[in-house]
Structure formats: C-alpha cells, structure tokens
Design an enzyme around this catalytic site. Structure first.
Site, short mmCIF file in Angstrom:
data_model
loop_
_atom_site.label_atom_id
_atom_site.label_comp_id
_atom_site.label_asym_id
_atom_site.label_seq_id
_atom_site.Cartn_x
_atom_site.Cartn_y
_atom_site.Cartn_z
N LYS A 132 -24.51 -34.18 -2.01
CA LYS A 132 -25.77 -33.43 -1.88
C LYS A 132 -25.78 -32.22 -2.81
O LYS A 132 -26.76 -31.97 -3.51
CB LYS A 132 -25.94 -32.94 -0.43
CG LYS A 132 -27.07 -31.95 -0.26
CD LYS A 132 -27.07 -31.26 1.09
CE LYS A 132 -26.05 -30.17 1.24
NZ LYS A 132 -26.53 -28.79 1.31
N ASN A 133 -24.66 -31.48 -2.84
CA ASN A 133 -24.68 -30.23 -3.60
C ASN A 133 -24.55 -30.44 -5.11
O ASN A 133 -24.67 -29.49 -5.88
CB ASN A 133 -23.61 -29.27 -3.08
CG ASN A 133 -24.01 -28.71 -1.71
OD1 ASN A 133 -25.18 -28.82 -1.32
ND2 ASN A 133 -23.07 -28.13 -0.99
N CYS A 154 -29.19 -22.63 5.21
CA CYS A 154 -28.53 -22.46 6.50
C CYS A 154 -28.25 -20.98 6.74
O CYS A 154 -27.90 -20.25 5.82
CB CYS A 154 -27.22 -23.25 6.52
SG CYS A 154 -27.47 -25.00 6.83
N ARG A 192 -27.04 -14.15 2.01
CA ARG A 192 -26.84 -14.99 0.83
C ARG A 192 -27.56 -14.36 -0.36
O ARG A 192 -28.68 -14.72 -0.71
CB ARG A 192 -27.28 -16.42 1.13
CG ARG A 192 -26.46 -16.99 2.30
CD ARG A 192 -26.79 -18.40 2.63
NE ARG A 192 -26.31 -19.33 1.63
CZ ARG A 192 -26.43 -20.65 1.76
NH1 ARG A 192 -26.99 -21.16 2.83
NH2 ARG A 192 -25.99 -21.46 0.82
N ILE A 242 -28.59 -13.05 -4.15
CA ILE A 242 -28.78 -13.77 -5.42
C ILE A 242 -28.67 -12.82 -6.61
O ILE A 242 -29.16 -13.09 -7.70
CB ILE A 242 -30.11 -14.56 -5.47
CG1 ILE A 242 -31.30 -13.65 -5.16
CG2 ILE A 242 -30.09 -15.75 -4.54
CD1 ILE A 242 -32.63 -14.31 -5.52
N ASP A 247 -17.37 -25.17 3.50
CA ASP A 247 -18.19 -26.22 4.12
C ASP A 247 -17.38 -27.16 5.02
O ASP A 247 -17.93 -28.06 5.64
CB ASP A 247 -18.92 -27.04 3.04
CG ASP A 247 -19.99 -26.21 2.34
OD1 ASP A 247 -20.33 -25.13 2.82
OD2 ASP A 247 -20.49 -26.67 1.28
N ARG A 261 -30.04 -32.61 7.02
CA ARG A 261 -30.22 -32.01 5.69
C ARG A 261 -29.18 -32.52 4.70
O ARG A 261 -29.42 -32.55 3.50
CB ARG A 261 -30.03 -30.48 5.78
CG ARG A 261 -31.12 -29.78 6.53
CD ARG A 261 -30.82 -28.32 6.59
NE ARG A 261 -30.87 -27.79 5.22
CZ ARG A 261 -31.14 -26.55 4.92
NH1 ARG A 261 -31.40 -25.69 5.88
NH2 ARG A 261 -31.17 -26.15 3.69
#
Ligand code: EPZ
Length: 430
Positions: free
Chosen positions: A22-23, A117, A122, A124, A305, A397
C-alpha cells in the site's frame, strides 16, 4: 455496523499470498500522472486508500482505467484541475503526494491538508522545507496547502527527521526540476526505493534510493512505463505475527525476505522458527514464546507499522517485554482494548511495559487505527472465546480481503453487517 466476528483459540496454519505494498502504491499512483503518456501499474493492492487516491486522480481529469482488480492504466495528459480536495481524500495521509507530483509536473498544486490514522502529530514541515529549497512558495490557508513556482531548481536538502513522506514528495518534485538535487538523511524504506525505481523506469535519474543520500538529476519529461509494485512488507509481517500469537504455522508467499529481516529477527528472538525461501517466509510457533525488548526505528529498524502486532504477541509471551515507540507518539491507543482482553500492559510515555499472560479472552473491541486494528484481530484470533472488532474501515484502508485470507488459514472470522448476521455467526460456532 460492519464488524468482524471472531471465535479465537485456533492456531492459524497454511499459506497466504501477500499483495502489493500500500505505501508504495500510493506514491506510485500519484507519480504516474507526472507523464502525459500512459502508465500501467500492476500488483496494486485493492484497498480503501488506493481507491480513494484513484478517485481523486480521476476527479482532476486523470484517465484511470481498471484493467483488473490489481492492474490499472493511468493517463495524466488531460488533467484540468490542480486542486485536490474532498472529504475522502482529506482522510488519507497520502493525499499530500499530489503536492510533489503536480508541483513537479505543472509547477503548481493545491491539496487539502492531509489526515490519516490518528497515531500522533504528523507534521509536514520537512515536505515544505524541501519544496521551498527547490524554489517553490508554500502557503497554508482554509485547510488547503498550495505550493507553486515559476521554475523548480535542484538543491541540497538535509532532512531534520527521517521522513518517508518528505523524502518521497521531494523526490517527485525534484525529478522534473532543473539541475541536481541531493536529499540527505533520506528515508530508506522499501517503498521509497520502489518509487525511485518506478520514476527511473519513466526516465527519471535518481541514484542512491535505499541509502541515506539520494541524488537526483532533473530531466525535462517523463515517459510511459509498465511497473509492478513490490510486495507489502507490513501485510506480510502482520501474518507472520499472526502465526506467532496463535501458535500456528504460516507461510507468507510472494514476499521479499530481505524486507522482512527485522521482523524475522524478533520472531526468532522470542522463540519462533523462521525459514526463508526465495520469495516466501515460513513462521512456525510450536514452542512457548518468551519476552524481548523492541524499539521502532526507520528502516532497516523494526517498523512502527508492526509495533501493535509485536506488542499483542509479547502480551502472550513469558516474562516482561518492553516496547518503545520512537516514531509516533500516539501509537498505543489499542492498549486499553487489549487490557480488556486480559493483557497486562502499562504505558509510560513512549514505552509499553508488557507482562506476558497465558491467554487472552474474547471481548467487544474497537480498531483505533489501521495497524492497531489488525493487531487486535490477531489478539482476538488467539483469545479464548468470541470477540467482535468494530471500526474495521480502518483495517480495510490497508489490508485487502483480510478476513478472507485469515479464513483460508483456518480462522473463524466473518465480516458481519447486522445483528442477524452476528447471531448466525454465533450459531455457526456453537
Ligand atoms: C509513512 O507515514 C507511512 N504512511 C506510515 O504508515 C508509516 O507509519 C510511516 O511512514 C513511518 O514508516 C504512508 O506511507 C502513507 P514519516 P509518513 O513522514 O510519511 C515526523 C500505515 O500504517 N515528521 O516518515 O507520514 C513525523 O511526525 C501508515 O500504513 C516531521 O516531523 O511518516 C514522525 O514522527 C501509518 N516532519 C516521523 O517524522 C515532517 O515533515 C516519521 O514520519 C514529516 C514527518
């Protein structure tokens, strides 16, 4: 009321096919609109986040053609809107990859500020620092972030923190900038390398991905390509820990064992047998498991993760384990749910102190985020009795057909959507 109904206590046994990462898929999909030619992406995971991203791409005029469940053709020649917004795209972290991709190609992008999530603050700032170093101006207003430039010019960028997202975003913008860019203290995750390989297959000139210095020589344009996404390291790791926690025997297939080394090492340390083949890893947990210490770190360290999945397993391992989360400050929100299943865990700051117990017992629990949700499903599968897991939209997700893959390993798990279906599940297991 979509939820998983789970009857635990059976070891999971068998083989499971791991999908595309996914990532890696998220930045690769975003980057595929950087050429006007058609790009074919294969081994794409069919999960909620990739589908939201594809919808957002179509929303700005990208031609998106699904060939089959895991292949998609993308053509970005008719993009007519450089503003990416909407409720669903706001909820995914990866929406910020449109900034790097559109800024690189069109020198302008406006994107709704990303969610994702709830695992901690988080920031930036490193993305912004990178865009500015390349000559862009960046403004945040009304929940949107805009980056624009007359021209992008290569630069030397030292990241203050190792950030997957910032490394990827800067790399995307820099491939179409004039001259050379160097990213120092870059993230080394397999998905960073996969994006670099993908961009190089489109004609970019990126060297050093996978080390902490990435060098990019800007090119004028990118061209068509056909590319298969790497296997998902975290999906594989999740099933490997499912084998450990349920005292099972699982072979994860279609993986790159090298990407799983930190995960395999911890499984061996706690008493599992791990056997590697070319593109498969088998985890056998036939002996009692014991405690260990683990600290999450950027790749090649133990992935954040995978932190909830190892913690769930250590909760069932003899002795006292210590889990330190060094990437995100709010990634222990599953602990209260696990305690309701009988775990003995105390969280102090960024550390969880876990006293292993002999068993968990079933309970009604909520998935607080993607990986923690998957970890709680593992806990429920190893627990005595029945559990329900709510808020499974988080799990969806990032995990394709999670419950179906688990069923094939012998798990008693169903996705239920009504009280009636839940009663049916109860009858089935009684
Ligand atoms: C990516 O998030 C992944 N998401 C996450 O996976 C993963 O947990 C994380 O990398 C770490 O491996 C996607 O790939 C879509 P970061 P990202 O930038 O890029 C700080 C999952 O479960 N930071 O590497 O957002 C930040 O606060 C998800 O699949 C800054 O300070 O993570 C964090 O402490 C959850 N300033 C650390 O760096 C910045 O500008 C690492 O974050 C950027 C980050």
């Amino acid at each position: 009321m979509e939820q998983y109904a789970i009857n635990g206590g059976n070891p999971l046994v068998g083989e499971v096919e791991i999908g595309g990462a996914k990532n890696a898929a998220l930045p690769i999909l975003a980057a595929s609109l950087m050429t006007d030619e058609t790009v074919l992406i294969e081994n794409m995971p069919d999960v909620r986040d990739t589908n939201i991203l594809l919808n957002a791409m179509a929303g700005i005029g990208t031609h998106v053609e699904r060939i089959d469940r895991h292949s998609v053709k993308i053509n970005g020649s008719l993009i007519n809107d450089l503003v990416v917004e909407g409720d669903s795209v706001k909820k995914i972290r990866a929406s910020y990859y449109f900034l790097g991709a559109l800024l690189g190609k069109y020198k302008k992008a406006t994107v709704v500020l990303p969610g994702g999530c709830d695992i901690g603050c988080r920031a930036i700032d490193q993305h912004i620092k990178g865009f500015k170093a390349l000559g862009a101006s960046v403004q945040i207003a009304y929940g949107m972030i805009t980056a624009q430039a007359d021209r992008l010019v290569g630069s030397h960028i030292y990241l203050d923190v190792v950030s997957v997202g910032a490394t990827i975003n800067i790399m995307m913008a820099a491939v179409l900038a004039e001259g050379r860019t160097t990213i120092e203290n870059a993230a080394k995750e397999p998905h960073v390398v996969d994006l670099a390989n993908f961009l190089n297959s489109m004609g970019a000139n990126i060297k050093g991905a996978g080390t902490d210095v990435i060098r990019i020589r800007g090119v004028e344009r990118l061209h068509k390509t056909e590319y298969a996404i790497i296997p998902d390291q975290i999906e594989a790791g999740t099933f490997m820990f499912a084998a450990a926690a349920t005292r099972g025997d699982i072979t994860v297939k279609n993986v790159i064992p090298k990407h799983l080394e930190s995960i395999s090492a911890k499984l061996i340390e706690i008493g599992c047998e791990v056997r590697e083949a070319d593109d498969a890893v088998r985890v056998v947990a036939s002996r009692p498991l014991h405690h260990t210490h683990v600290k999450t770190l950027p790749y090649p360290g133990f992935p954040t993760d995978m932190q909830p999945q190892i913690a769930v397993t250590l909760g069932l391992s003899q002795g006292t384990s210590i889990v330190t989360e060094s990437i995100f400050e709010n990634r222990f929100r599953y602990v209260d749910e696990l305690i309701r299943m009988g775990a003995s865990i105390k969280v102090e700051g960024n550390t969880a102190i876990i006293d292993g117990v002999n068993r968990y017992t079933g309970a009604s629990i909520n998935a607080p985020d993607l990986r923690a949700g998957a970890a709680l499903v593992i806990a429920a599968l190893s627990a005595e009795g029945m559990s329900t897991v709510d808020d499974i939209r988080y799990i969806e997700r990032g995990y394709e057909d999670f419950h179906i893959k688990l069923q094939k390993l012998g798990a008693q798990i169903d996705k239920v959507e009504s009280e009636r279906e839940l009663q049916k599940f109860k009858l089935k297991i009684s």
